[in-house]
Structures are given as structure tokens and as C-alpha cells.
Design a protein around this motif. Structure first.
Motif, mmCIF file in Angstrom:
data_model
loop_
_atom_site.group_PDB
_atom_site.id
_atom_site.type_symbol
_atom_site.label_atom_id
_atom_site.label_comp_id
_atom_site.label_asym_id
_atom_site.label_seq_id
_atom_site.Cartn_x
_atom_site.Cartn_y
_atom_site.Cartn_z
ATOM 1 N N MET A 140 0.829 -1.195 0.000
ATOM 2 C CA MET A 140 0.000 0.000 0.000
ATOM 3 C C MET A 140 0.871 1.255 0.000
ATOM 4 N N ILE A 141 1.879 1.283 0.850
ATOM 5 C CA ILE A 141 2.750 2.451 0.917
ATOM 6 C C ILE A 141 3.495 2.636 -0.401
ATOM 7 N N MET A 142 3.971 1.536 -0.981
ATOM 8 C CA MET A 142 4.691 1.620 -2.251
ATOM 9 C C MET A 142 3.780 2.147 -3.354
ATOM 10 N N GLN A 143 2.513 1.716 -3.361
ATOM 11 C CA GLN A 143 1.550 2.184 -4.357
ATOM 12 C C GLN A 143 1.341 3.692 -4.210
ATOM 13 N N CYS A 144 1.247 4.189 -2.990
ATOM 14 C CA CYS A 144 1.085 5.622 -2.744
ATOM 15 C C CYS A 144 2.303 6.407 -3.221
ATOM 16 N N ILE A 145 3.492 5.857 -3.011
ATOM 17 C CA ILE A 145 4.720 6.522 -3.450
ATOM 18 C C ILE A 145 4.759 6.601 -4.973
ATOM 19 N N VAL A 146 4.390 5.514 -5.652
ATOM 20 C CA VAL A 146 4.354 5.505 -7.117
ATOM 21 C C VAL A 146 3.328 6.520 -7.618
ATOM 22 N N CYS A 147 2.155 6.563 -6.994
ATOM 23 C CA CYS A 147 1.100 7.510 -7.372
ATOM 24 C C CYS A 147 1.584 8.942 -7.204
ATOM 25 N N LEU A 148 2.223 9.244 -6.094
ATOM 26 C CA LEU A 148 2.756 10.577 -5.831
ATOM 27 C C LEU A 148 3.811 10.956 -6.871
ATOM 28 N N ALA A 149 4.673 10.026 -7.219
ATOM 29 C CA ALA A 149 5.698 10.288 -8.235
ATOM 30 C C ALA A 149 5.065 10.598 -9.580
ATOM 31 N N CYS A 150 3.994 9.883 -9.938
ATOM 32 C CA CYS A 150 3.296 10.154 -11.205
ATOM 33 C C CYS A 150 2.695 11.550 -11.206
ATOM 34 N N ILE A 151 2.034 11.920 -10.113
ATOM 35 C CA ILE A 151 1.404 13.239 -10.032
ATOM 36 C C ILE A 151 2.454 14.344 -10.072
ATOM 37 N N LEU A 152 3.574 14.163 -9.378
ATOM 38 C CA LEU A 152 4.641 15.168 -9.422
ATOM 39 C C LEU A 152 5.186 15.301 -10.843
ATOM 40 N N SER A 153 5.296 14.203 -11.544
ATOM 41 C CA SER A 153 5.757 14.210 -12.924
ATOM 42 C C SER A 153 4.755 14.944 -13.821
ATOM 43 N N VAL A 154 3.472 14.673 -13.617
ATOM 44 C CA VAL A 154 2.413 15.336 -14.388
ATOM 45 C C VAL A 154 2.431 16.835 -14.115
ATOM 46 N N ASP A 155 2.459 17.225 -12.851
ATOM 47 C CA ASP A 155 2.454 18.650 -12.505
ATOM 48 C C ASP A 155 3.675 19.363 -13.076
ATOM 49 N N SER A 156 4.819 18.733 -13.021
ATOM 50 C CA SER A 156 6.038 19.313 -13.582
ATOM 51 C C SER A 156 5.904 19.500 -15.092
ATOM 52 N N ALA A 157 5.349 18.498 -15.777
ATOM 53 C CA ALA A 157 5.155 18.586 -17.229
ATOM 54 C C ALA A 157 4.188 19.703 -17.584
ATOM 55 N N VAL A 158 3.120 19.829 -16.822
ATOM 56 C CA VAL A 158 2.126 20.875 -17.097
ATOM 57 C C VAL A 158 2.719 22.261 -16.859
ATOM 58 N N MET A 159 3.527 22.403 -15.822
ATOM 59 C CA MET A 159 4.131 23.708 -15.528
ATOM 60 C C MET A 159 5.099 24.154 -16.630
ATOM 61 N N SER A 160 5.550 23.227 -17.459
ATOM 62 C CA SER A 160 6.451 23.590 -18.553
ATOM 63 C C SER A 160 5.712 24.203 -19.741
ATOM 64 N N VAL A 161 4.388 24.138 -19.732
ATOM 65 C CA VAL A 161 3.585 24.693 -20.831
ATOM 66 C C VAL A 161 3.485 26.202 -20.669
ATOM 67 N N ASP A 162 3.723 26.915 -21.774
ATOM 68 C CA ASP A 162 3.656 28.374 -21.777
ATOM 69 C C ASP A 162 2.295 28.849 -21.284
ATOM 70 N N LYS A 163 2.280 29.870 -20.466
ATOM 71 C CA LYS A 163 1.112 30.538 -19.880
ATOM 72 C C LYS A 163 0.555 29.849 -18.640
ATOM 73 N N VAL A 164 0.977 28.628 -18.319
ATOM 74 C CA VAL A 164 0.501 27.956 -17.108
ATOM 75 C C VAL A 164 1.273 28.513 -15.917
ATOM 76 N N VAL A 165 0.531 28.947 -14.886
ATOM 77 C CA VAL A 165 1.176 29.517 -13.703
ATOM 78 C C VAL A 165 1.006 28.648 -12.454
ATOM 79 N N ALA A 166 0.010 27.748 -12.474
ATOM 80 C CA ALA A 166 -0.200 26.837 -11.345
ATOM 81 C C ALA A 166 -1.003 25.641 -11.837
#
Length: 105
Positions: A1-27
Motif C-alpha cells: 500500500m505504501i509503495m503504491q502511494c509513493i508511485v502515485c505521488l511520483a506520477c502526479i509530481l511528474s504530471v504537474d512538472s510537465a504541465v508547468m512547462s507549458v507556456d502561460k501555465v502559472v499553477a
């Protein structure tokens, strides 16, 4: 369960980082279920429908490039952004997805 949560968190951090790289996105905030990633983005002012569609497509492509392999729903709605929390239940996530899906119909 803990490992699944860590993997999920890593995916979301990766997604948020990718989205922040798009021009005009501020948050950005996002969450995922087993088959959907929801991204709520706040942007600098956007003037035209054409520009909104272009930025939405760039966000979707940025998320897909992370290799997440899920359907991506992008929202610029401040209300959706405010409702996304780290401690959301699956019921809350499904309800937001249903709201977003109904808007696309």
C-alpha cells in the motif's frame, strides 16, 4: 500500500512538472484514478478560444509524454482547481470526473 502511494505521488509530481512547462501555465493541481488523469491549470490571461484549445492540447501532450498512459482531462475552471486536494477520496475524484465529462458532452 505504501509503495503504491509513493508511485502515485511520483506520477502526479511528474504530471504537474510537465504541465508547468507549458507556456502561460502559472499553477496546476492534478489527481489520477486507475484510468484517468485530471489536470486543473491556472493560466495567464488567454484571449481567444483558439488559444484555449491550443494550450489545452499542449497540456494533454505534456502529460501523455510522461508515459502515464491514461485518459487526460484538462480544466481551466477555478472551482475545479480549488476542489482538488491531496486527501481526496475516490468518491470525490469520481464526482469531479463526472462533472468534467458532462461539460464536454
Amino acid at each position: 500500500m505504501i509503495m503504491q502511494c509513493i508511485v502515485c505521488l511520483a506520477c502526479i509530481l511528474s504530471v504537474d512538472s510537465a504541465v508547468m512547462s507549458v507556456d502561460k501555465v502559472v499553477a496546476t493541481k492534478s489527481f489520477e484514478t486507475s484510468n484517468v488523469v485530471v489536470v486543473a491549470a491556472l493560466t495567464q490571461p488567454i484571449c481567444s478560444h483558439k488559444e484555449i484549445c491550443a494550450i489545452k492540447e499542449k497540456i494533454q501532450n505534456a502529460v501523455l509524454e510522461t508515459g502515464i498512459g491514461k485518459r487526460v482531462i484538462v480544466s481551466f475552471d477555478l472551482d475545479i482547481y480549488a476542489k482538488i486536494k491531496a486527501e481526496m477520496t475516490m468518491e470525490q475524484k469520481v464526482k469531479l470526473i463526472e462533472i468534467l465529462d458532462s461539460r464536454q458532452s
